[in-house]
Design a protein around this motif. Structure first.
Motif, PDB file in Angstrom:
ATOM      1  N   ASN A   7       0.854  -3.582   2.340  1.00 56.38           N
ATOM      2  CA  ASN A   7       1.236  -3.792   0.949  1.00 56.38           C
ATOM      3  C   ASN A   7       0.169  -4.594   0.205  1.00 56.38           C
ATOM      4  OD1 ASN A   7       3.720  -2.536   1.470  1.00 56.38           O
ATOM      5  ND2 ASN A   7       4.683  -4.478   2.046  1.00 56.38           N
ATOM      6  N   VAL A   9       0.160  -7.285  -2.994  1.00 57.28           N
ATOM      7  CA  VAL A   9       0.972  -8.064  -3.930  1.00 57.28           C
ATOM      8  C   VAL A   9       0.058  -9.051  -4.642  1.00 57.28           C
ATOM      9  CG1 VAL A   9       2.947  -9.598  -4.229  1.00 57.28           C
ATOM     10  CG2 VAL A   9       3.003  -7.832  -2.457  1.00 57.28           C
ATOM     11  N   GLY A  25      -2.650   1.508  -0.930  1.00 56.95           N
ATOM     12  CA  GLY A  25      -1.700   0.675  -0.206  1.00 56.95           C
ATOM     13  C   GLY A  25      -0.345   1.345  -0.106  1.00 56.95           C
ATOM     14  N   VAL A  26       0.596   0.618   0.508  1.00 54.57           N
ATOM     15  CA  VAL A  26       1.954   1.143   0.669  1.00 54.57           C
ATOM     16  C   VAL A  26       2.768   0.781  -0.571  1.00 54.57           C
ATOM     17  CG1 VAL A  26       4.013   1.182   2.101  1.00 54.57           C
ATOM     18  CG2 VAL A  26       1.761   1.011   3.163  1.00 54.57           C
ATOM     19  N   ASN A  27       3.230  -0.453  -0.662  1.00 52.81           N
ATOM     20  CA  ASN A  27       3.907  -0.928  -1.877  1.00 52.81           C
ATOM     21  C   ASN A  27       2.944  -1.849  -2.624  1.00 52.81           C
ATOM     22  OD1 ASN A  27       6.593   0.250  -1.371  1.00 52.81           O
ATOM     23  ND2 ASN A  27       6.635  -1.173   0.356  1.00 52.81           N
ATOM     24  N   VAL A  28       2.827  -1.641  -3.924  1.00 52.62           N
ATOM     25  CA  VAL A  28       1.823  -2.370  -4.708  1.00 52.62           C
ATOM     26  C   VAL A  28       2.478  -3.047  -5.903  1.00 52.62           C
ATOM     27  CG1 VAL A  28      -0.226  -2.133  -6.159  1.00 52.62           C
ATOM     28  CG2 VAL A  28      -0.056  -0.861  -4.010  1.00 52.62           C
ATOM     29  N   THR A  29       2.170  -4.332  -6.086  1.00 47.45           N
ATOM     30  CA  THR A  29       2.617  -5.098  -7.254  1.00 47.45           C
ATOM     31  C   THR A  29       1.400  -5.721  -7.921  1.00 47.45           C
ATOM     32  OG1 THR A  29       4.750  -5.617  -6.225  1.00 47.45           O
ATOM     33  CG2 THR A  29       4.054  -6.988  -8.075  1.00 47.45           C
ATOM     34  N   VAL A  43      -0.745   5.233  -3.686  1.00 48.06           N
ATOM     35  CA  VAL A  43       0.292   4.294  -3.247  1.00 48.06           C
ATOM     36  C   VAL A  43       1.368   5.083  -2.500  1.00 48.06           C
ATOM     37  CG1 VAL A  43       2.023   2.631  -4.004  1.00 48.06           C
ATOM     38  CG2 VAL A  43      -0.183   2.776  -5.197  1.00 48.06           C
ATOM     39  N   TYR A  47       5.283   1.254  -6.852  1.00 52.06           N
ATOM     40  CA  TYR A  47       4.164   0.752  -7.648  1.00 52.06           C
ATOM     41  C   TYR A  47       4.748   0.023  -8.847  1.00 52.06           C
ATOM     42  CZ  TYR A  47      -0.485   1.301  -9.952  1.00 52.06           C
ATOM     43  OH  TYR A  47      -1.715   1.112 -10.548  1.00 52.06           O
TER      44      TYR A  47
END
Length: 208
Positions: A7, A9, A25-29, A43, A47
């Motif tokens: 991830n 972040v 990436g996998v989960n993106v913030t 992603v 996202y």
């Protein structure tokens, strides 16, 4: 930024990315205190992008999960690259967004949205809605693939400005309900059936 199977972040409120930000990436913030330019990114999960200014893109986005774009009030979200959003897409603001423009290579479902300015949606698949649209400026809906339809039948829609509808193919139908506001159809090209509904006393007019 390449997190590959991890991830990303980056959610500090004072972040400032002056140039395009590209992410794998996998989960993106992502959080940017100012405007943000989204570069080519892939992603695998969700996202989430928050900006104090406009959100724009200079590269193609491939998002497998949900996408949430949040800009400050009176700012715009302008995603004009031919991106792929597999999951639901949400546009949000602490106030009211000015304008939204999005291009999606696949089907696109519009969640409830209120804008003071213009809305532009280009989809390689079907255009549908899951919530009412309240658009202060003009609206444009285009399906770029043959025989894909536009279906905006919610009776609480409100389109203040002119609406443009474009489809291709003999079954490329378009349906739009203007709610209780006047429905103004600008120059459009619908190759299938066209269905227009308005509950306003001024009814349905054309300006193109």
């Amino acid at each position: 930024i390449n997190a590959s199977s991890g991830n990303v972040v980056l959610n500090e409120g004072t972040n400032d990315f002056p140039k395009a930000i590209k992410i794998v990436g996998v989960n993106v913030t992502l959080v940017d205190t100012n405007a943000i330019d989204l570069g080519a990114s892939t992603v695998g999960g969700d996202y989430a992008v928050t900006a104090g200014g406009d959100i724009t893109d200079s590269g193609v986005l491939i998002i497998e999960g949900t996408s949430t774009f949040t800009a400050s009030g009176d700012q715009s979200i302008l995603l004009t690259q031919s991106s792929t959003f597999t999951g639901a897409v949400t546009f949000a603001s602490g106030g009211t967004l000015a304008g939204v423009s999005i291009t999606d290579s696949t089907d696109f479902d519009l969640e409830a949205l209120t804008l003071t300015g213009n809305l532009v949606v280009v989809s390689g698949g079907f255009i549908t809605q899951g919530g009412a649209l309240t658009i202060g400026g003009t609206s444009s809906f285009t399906t770029s693939t043959s025989n894909k339809t536009i279906a905006l039948p919610i009776t609480t829609n409100a389109f203040t400005g002119a609406v443009t509808l474009n489809t291709t193919g003999t079954t490329g139908n378009a349906e739009i309900d203007g709610g209780t506001t006047k429905l103004d159809i600008a120059a459009s090209s619908v190759r299938g059936n066209l269905t227009l509904t308005s509950g306003a006393a001024a009814g349905i007019i054309d300006s193109g």
